[in-house]
Design an enzyme around this catalytic site. Structure first.
Site, mmCIF file in Angstrom:
data_model
loop_
_atom_site.group_PDB
_atom_site.id
_atom_site.type_symbol
_atom_site.label_atom_id
_atom_site.label_comp_id
_atom_site.label_asym_id
_atom_site.label_seq_id
_atom_site.Cartn_x
_atom_site.Cartn_y
_atom_site.Cartn_z
ATOM 1 N N ASN A 1 0.825 -1.423 0.045
ATOM 2 C CA ASN A 1 -0.200 0.149 0.150
ATOM 3 C C ASN A 1 0.912 1.405 -0.102
ATOM 4 O O ASN A 1 2.199 1.262 0.182
ATOM 5 C CB ASN A 1 -1.094 0.022 1.222
ATOM 6 C CG ASN A 1 -0.150 -0.181 2.577
ATOM 7 O OD1 ASN A 1 0.580 0.824 2.821
ATOM 8 N ND2 ASN A 1 -0.494 -1.067 3.151
ATOM 9 N N ASP B 1 1.548 -8.600 1.850
ATOM 10 C CA ASP B 1 2.306 -7.625 2.349
ATOM 11 C C ASP B 1 2.598 -7.990 3.750
ATOM 12 O O ASP B 1 3.922 -8.141 4.003
ATOM 13 C CB ASP B 1 1.380 -6.439 2.617
ATOM 14 C CG ASP B 1 2.442 -5.245 2.714
ATOM 15 O OD1 ASP B 1 3.487 -5.320 2.719
ATOM 16 O OD2 ASP B 1 1.890 -3.886 2.814
HETATM 17 P P1 ADP Z 1 -4.306 -6.290 -2.553
HETATM 18 O O1 ADP Z 1 -4.446 -5.330 -1.227
HETATM 19 O O2 ADP Z 1 -3.121 -5.580 -3.612
HETATM 20 O O3 ADP Z 1 -5.554 -6.371 -2.901
HETATM 21 P P2 ADP Z 1 -3.736 -8.517 -1.116
HETATM 22 O O4 ADP Z 1 -2.369 -9.125 -0.306
HETATM 23 O O5 ADP Z 1 -4.969 -8.219 -0.463
HETATM 24 O O6 ADP Z 1 -3.289 -7.184 -1.940
HETATM 25 O O7 ADP Z 1 -4.135 -9.577 -2.029
HETATM 26 C C1 ADP Z 1 -3.601 -9.758 -3.388
HETATM 27 C C2 ADP Z 1 -3.607 -11.430 -3.589
HETATM 28 O O8 ADP Z 1 -2.758 -11.989 -2.967
HETATM 29 C C3 ADP Z 1 -4.915 -12.119 -3.166
HETATM 30 O O9 ADP Z 1 -5.126 -13.016 -4.382
HETATM 31 C C4 ADP Z 1 -4.418 -13.196 -2.237
HETATM 32 O O10 ADP Z 1 -5.116 -14.373 -1.923
HETATM 33 C C5 ADP Z 1 -2.985 -13.096 -2.628
HETATM 34 N N1 ADP Z 1 -2.191 -13.955 -1.551
HETATM 35 C C6 ADP Z 1 -2.305 -13.481 -0.072
HETATM 36 N N2 ADP Z 1 -1.165 -14.211 0.509
HETATM 37 C C7 ADP Z 1 -0.301 -14.478 -0.458
HETATM 38 C C8 ADP Z 1 0.926 -15.158 -0.336
HETATM 39 N N3 ADP Z 1 1.634 -15.539 0.738
HETATM 40 N N4 ADP Z 1 1.450 -15.727 -1.575
HETATM 41 C C9 ADP Z 1 0.748 -15.225 -2.878
HETATM 42 N N5 ADP Z 1 -0.400 -14.776 -2.781
HETATM 43 C C10 ADP Z 1 -0.957 -14.435 -1.533
#
Ligand code: ADP
Length: 182
Positions: A31, A41
């Site tokens: 973010n 993140d």
């Molecule tokens: P944003 O705020 O950009 O939407 P998020 O982290 O909430 O980012 O989600 C982005 C994508 O990453 C989602 O599809 C989520 O399921 C996925 N995600 C969450 N944890 C992991 C991880 N450890 N490795 C890969 N993808 C992940």
């Protein structure tokens, strides 16, 4: 696992955890504050340790559509590229261009650090609410269109967290490849 060759590079689609990737760089769906958060993140900062946040604090935040680089801390990856995708607000607020920009800027950062392999999560499709069918098309098209600019990048891996997300990306990749053959 799905692979496509784009010039001298390979695009891979895999299901997995981005923190475990052995690519030289991994991309964080960050973010604008770059002070950590949930989702990918949080996972990256937990796995990589406090050094990443210390470096982030010196970067002065990051605009939506931009990307900035830190070390990988304790991760296998040497670098984390922190990319800020747009929050989805219906699709008429420049979201598509901002999402494409986040991928484009990540590739530029990778090339600037002489990275040959990079892994992306599905930026903006978690907490930021971007519909994944549309976001996956933008992600794949942007990377495929931009790769010729970066001959040093030989591997781009999309790491999808769920089986369903992987299937959406696979379907989009098949569609894009089919439309290019006509
Ligand atoms: P944003 O705020 O950009 O939407 P998020 O982290 O909430 O980012 O989600 C982005 C994508 O990453 C989602 O599809 C989520 O399921 C996925 N995600 C969450 N944890 C992991 C991880 N450890 N490795 C890969 N993808 C992940």
């Amino acid at each position: 696992m799905r692979e496509a060759r784009i010039g001298t590079a390979v695009i891979q689609l895999v299901q997995g955890d981005i923190t475990q990737q052995d690519t030289e760089a991994i991309v964080n769906a960050a973010n604008r504050s770059l002070r950590g958060g949930g989702g990918v993140d949080g996972a990256i900062h937990r796995a990589g340790g406090p050094q990443i946040l210390e470096e982030c604090k010196k970067l002065g935040g990051c605009e939506t559509g931009d990307a900035k680089t830190t070390s990988g801390g304790r991760l296998k990856a040497k670098y984390v590229i922190h990319a800020v995708g747009p929050i989805y607000r219906g699709g008429k607020h420049g979201e598509a261009e901002l999402l494409a920009s986040a991928y484009r800027r990540s590739l530029e950062e990778a090339a600037a650090h002489n990275v040959t392999s990079i892994a992306f999560p599905s930026i903006s499709t978690g907490a930021y609410g971007y519909p994944i069918e549309e976001a996956s098309r933008i992600a794949l098209e942007t990377v495929m269109n931009q790769l010729p600019r970066f001959p040093g990048i030989k591997l781009v891996r999309f790491v999808l967290f769920t089986k369903n997300d992987l299937q959406v990306y696979e379907t989009q990749l098949d569609k894009i490849l089919a439309s290019q053959q006509r």
